[in-house]
Design an enzyme around this catalytic site. Structure first.
Site, PDB file in Angstrom:
ATOM      1  N   ASP A 156     -42.191 -96.184  20.408  1.00 33.67           N
ATOM      2  CA  ASP A 156     -43.515 -96.602  20.846  1.00 33.67           C
ATOM      3  C   ASP A 156     -43.615 -96.261  22.320  1.00 33.67           C
ATOM      4  O   ASP A 156     -42.710 -96.596  23.086  1.00 33.67           O
ATOM      5  CB  ASP A 156     -43.620 -98.131  20.673  1.00 33.67           C
ATOM      6  CG  ASP A 156     -44.960 -98.565  20.163  1.00 33.67           C
ATOM      7  OD1 ASP A 156     -45.956 -98.143  20.757  1.00 33.67           O
ATOM      8  OD2 ASP A 156     -44.999 -99.347  19.187  1.00 33.67           O
TER       9      ASP A 156
ATOM     10  N   ASP B  77     -49.480 -96.036  22.287  1.00 33.61           N
ATOM     11  CA  ASP B  77     -50.226 -97.300  22.324  1.00 33.61           C
ATOM     12  C   ASP B  77     -51.592 -97.095  23.010  1.00 33.61           C
ATOM     13  O   ASP B  77     -51.684 -96.370  24.006  1.00 33.61           O
ATOM     14  CB  ASP B  77     -49.385 -98.299  23.131  1.00 33.61           C
ATOM     15  CG  ASP B  77     -49.909 -99.714  23.073  1.00 33.61           C
ATOM     16  OD1 ASP B  77     -49.771-100.341  22.020  1.00 33.61           O
ATOM     17  OD2 ASP B  77     -50.453-100.190  24.093  1.00 33.61           O
TER      18      ASP B  77
ATOM     19  N   GLU C 283     -52.550 -94.478  18.612  1.00 33.76           N
ATOM     20  CA  GLU C 283     -53.334 -95.662  18.291  1.00 33.76           C
ATOM     21  C   GLU C 283     -54.672 -95.495  19.013  1.00 33.76           C
ATOM     22  O   GLU C 283     -54.773 -95.688  20.220  1.00 33.76           O
ATOM     23  CB  GLU C 283     -52.634 -96.931  18.767  1.00 33.76           C
ATOM     24  CG  GLU C 283     -53.351 -98.179  18.286  1.00 33.76           C
ATOM     25  CD  GLU C 283     -53.015 -99.442  19.084  1.00 33.76           C
ATOM     26  OE1 GLU C 283     -53.215-100.529  18.553  1.00 33.76           O
ATOM     27  OE2 GLU C 283     -52.579 -99.323  20.243  1.00 33.76           O
TER      28      GLU C 283
ATOM     29  N   HIS D 292     -48.135-104.908  13.476  1.00 36.11           N
ATOM     30  CA  HIS D 292     -47.787-106.122  14.220  1.00 36.11           C
ATOM     31  C   HIS D 292     -48.995-106.774  14.891  1.00 36.11           C
ATOM     32  O   HIS D 292     -48.808-107.725  15.658  1.00 36.11           O
ATOM     33  CB  HIS D 292     -46.725-105.765  15.266  1.00 36.11           C
ATOM     34  CG  HIS D 292     -47.239-104.744  16.238  1.00 36.11           C
ATOM     35  ND1 HIS D 292     -47.488-103.436  15.872  1.00 36.11           N
ATOM     36  CD2 HIS D 292     -47.606-104.849  17.522  1.00 36.11           C
ATOM     37  CE1 HIS D 292     -47.978-102.782  16.909  1.00 36.11           C
ATOM     38  NE2 HIS D 292     -48.060-103.613  17.921  1.00 36.11           N
ATOM     39  N   ASP D 293     -50.189-106.267  14.642  1.00 35.74           N
ATOM     40  CA  ASP D 293     -51.405-106.853  15.214  1.00 35.74           C
ATOM     41  C   ASP D 293     -52.361-107.384  14.144  1.00 35.74           C
ATOM     42  O   ASP D 293     -53.431-107.888  14.483  1.00 35.74           O
ATOM     43  CB  ASP D 293     -52.188-105.790  16.005  1.00 35.74           C
ATOM     44  CG  ASP D 293     -51.429-105.257  17.202  1.00 35.74           C
ATOM     45  OD1 ASP D 293     -50.645-106.015  17.796  1.00 35.74           O
ATOM     46  OD2 ASP D 293     -51.625-104.076  17.540  1.00 35.74           O
TER      47      ASP D 293
HETATM   48  C1  NOJ Z   1     -51.676-102.346  21.043  1.00 34.74           C
HETATM   49  C2  NOJ Z   1     -50.420-102.916  20.487  1.00 34.74           C
HETATM   50  O1  NOJ Z   1     -50.340-102.606  19.122  1.00 34.74           O
HETATM   51  C3  NOJ Z   1     -50.461-104.407  20.763  1.00 34.74           C
HETATM   52  O2  NOJ Z   1     -49.442-105.102  20.094  1.00 34.74           O
HETATM   53  C4  NOJ Z   1     -50.359-104.604  22.246  1.00 34.74           C
HETATM   54  O3  NOJ Z   1     -50.497-105.984  22.528  1.00 34.74           O
HETATM   55  C5  NOJ Z   1     -51.470-103.843  22.964  1.00 34.74           C
HETATM   56  N1  NOJ Z   1     -51.653-102.510  22.461  1.00 34.74           N
HETATM   57  C6  NOJ Z   1     -51.193-103.738  24.426  1.00 34.74           C
HETATM   58  O4  NOJ Z   1     -50.160-102.833  24.686  1.00 34.74           O
END
Ligand code: NOJ
Length: 539
Positions: A96, A196, A263, A324-325
């Site tokens: 990542d 990210d 992302e 994870h979000d």
């Molecule tokens: C996206 C990530 O998937 C998330 O977990 C993170 O909190 C934010 N970006 C900030 O880096």
């Protein structure tokens, strides 16, 4: 065909996968000890959420040293070993990479904020305010993106949380430093990066105010209009599309042929801009449509058709059910394993890269930790919002709940840790665990294993085009995968009623689940079942 177009990806959240030293937090040695199990499942590429040095305020997405391992997770020797052992097992490694921002404890930021004259000042985005915020930009979490700093009487910008200051990519030294970071890891042999919030890399050069919008809540695949603002000037800038090409070019010289998966969010047009009109930008982007699936055959048929049209070769779609979000998909299905089998079969049999979040293969469920007690910084920001209300509104606040430890077996703490787990494990039944599911032929784990293997061994599934078929049954999805004269036909029954279809002469069953069977001259498809057939195509 390039390897990354054909691969399958398994995401590990290092905090929660396997603890080896009893501190209650997962670590690299723990992951090393589980590599054989991951290989047995059939995984081709492992993506690791960050394990770099970090204060951990956003659980690793706030990096304070990009080329060091956080001591919570182990050492650089552990990491080197991990890369080597993954490769030994013929799998690949994706790290990542949080290029958009650092932690506010990163030495670059500490220097940057120390004085206006510091050589690192321009590594970040600083603006004068004259008593008010420099403009109206709202961050991705719904607060103003501007943060006042007393020492120099200026504001710095953060498109996520305030302890994650955004780097200034208009400064060539920032690019140089970040390319240096990529080189560091590429020389160690990593096979790619997950980027990210790459949609946030550039911000408008003249800092124009964003226009207003009627929309308040963002969705996983649309952050561009949220919190009553169109993010015209702080997300998805043309410079970010251009930068995608620069990063691609930079990494392409490495012999392992690494790839980038971004992302990003927005319309298909926006996603395509990140991929580059000549497929010369990011290799892949996350496509989040499955995060808000509607469990009906039509939804999936439309998605296949849309992706065939919008992301036809040389582009490769991706299929994501969770990360994870996001709320775990098994909970969005009310815990129904039969439906989980149908959904995951769709994910693996469509044309594109399936991305599996650890635990999906065993139906690992969400936690019920309230927003008030959350460790996640987003939960902390919203601690007074009751869980039932955020659930009712369909917004996901406490991401701790999708990050609970992996369930390996029924010994102490589900085999995750001999210490006190950083997040609660919850009640564990035998049947919830990897060890039990490995033994049972019709378990979800074995279903995932079959899907990984099926796809791995089939050029048609990896490369073949998609043709949807009309079944005249609203609950039955049928599509073909086609490569030259070879075909694979897929039936998925999303309904509560059994369906039957006339057999396809000369076809051979490659895989079936949920009780699907060939009976006489019909294919029988009980509720929530599926059938995968090898078919010869007519010339
Ligand atoms: C996206 C990530 O998937 C998330 O977990 C993170 O909190 C934010 N970006 C900030 O880096």
């Amino acid at each position: 065909m390039e390897w990354w177009k054909q691969t399958s990806i398994y995401q590990i959240y290092p905090w929660s996968f396997q603890d080896s030293n009893g501190d209650g937090i997962g670590d690299l040695q723990g992951i090393l000890g589980r590599l054989d199990q991951i290989r047995d499942l059939g995984v081709e590429t492992i993506w690791f959420s960050p394990f770099y040095r970090s204060p951990g305020e956003d659980f690793g997405y706030d990096i304070s040293d990009y080329t060091a391992i956080d001591p919570r997770f182990g050492t650089m020797e552990d990491c080197d070993k991990l890369i080597k052992e993954i490769h030994k097992r013929k799998m690949r490694v994706v790290l990542d990479m949080v290029m958009n921002h650092t932690s506010d404890k990163h030495p670059w930021f500490l220097e940057s904020k120390s004085s206006k004259e510091n050589p690192k000042r321009d590594f970040y985005i600083w603006r004068k305010g004259n008593g008010k915020k420099p403009n109206n930009w709202i961050s991705m979490v719904g607060t103003s993106g501007w943060n006042y700093d007393k020492t120099t009487d200026e504001y710095f910008y953060s498109n996520f949380l305030s302890f994650q200051p955004d780097l200034n990519y208009r400064n060539p030294n920032v690019k140089k430093a970040m390319f240096g970071v990529l080189d560091f890891w590429l020389k160690k042999g990593v096979d790619g990066f997950r980027l990210d919030i790459f949609n946030s890399i550039y911000k408008d050069e003249s800092f124009r105010d964003n226009p207003s919008s009627l929309r308040y809540f963002p969705t996983p695949d649309n952050h561009d209009e949220a919190f009553f603002q169109k993010k015209t000037y702080n997300l998805n800038l043309p410079e970010s599309f251009q930068f995608a090409k620069e990063v691609r070019k930079h990494i392409s010289k490495y012999k392992q042929k690494p790839f980038l998966i971004g992302e990003v969010s927005g319309s298909d047009q926006v996603l395509k801009s990140f991929l580059g009109e000549k497929a010369d930008g990011l290799n892949l982007v996350f496509q989040f449509e499955l995060i808000h699936f509607d469990y009906h055959a039509k939804f999936f048929k439309d998605l296949l058709e849309k992706n065939e049209k919008e992301f036809q070769a040389p582009f490769t779609p991706t299929y994501v059910l969770g990360n994870h979000d996001q709320r775990r998909y098994i909970d969005r299905l009310g815990g129904d394993i039969r439906k989980a089998k149908v959904l995951s079969a769709f994910q693996f049999l469509a044309r594109g890269v399936p991305i599996v979040y650890y635990g999906e293969e065993i139906g690992r469920k969400e936690g019920r930790i309230s927003n008030f007690l959350g460790k996640d910084p987003i939960a902390k920001m919203n601690r007074f919002v009751p869980l039932f209300l955020s659930n009712l509104l369909g917004i996901y606040i406490n991401r701790d709940n999708c990050r609970l430890p992996m369930l390996w077996d029924t010994v102490e703490n589900a085999g995750f840790s001999k210490g006190n787990p950083w997040l609660p494990i919850g009640k564990v039944k035998d049947t919830d665990t990897v060890s039990d599911q490995r033994k049972k032929e019709d378990s979800l784990w074995n279903h995932y294993k079959s899907l990984f293997q099926l796809r791995k061994g089939s050029a048609v599934l990896k490369e073949g085009a998609v043709r949807t078929k009309d079944t005249n049954k609203s609950d039955l999805l049928c599509f073909e995968r086609v490569l030259g004269a070879n075909g694979i036909t897929v039936y998925l029954n999303f309904g509560e009623k059994e369906s039957s279809e006339p057999i396809i002469k000369g076809s051979k069953v490659l895989y079936k689940f949920g009780g699907a069977a060939v009976v006489g001259d019909v294919f029988q498809l009980p509720p929530h079942s599926g059938l995968v057939l090898e078919t010869k195509l007519k010339k």
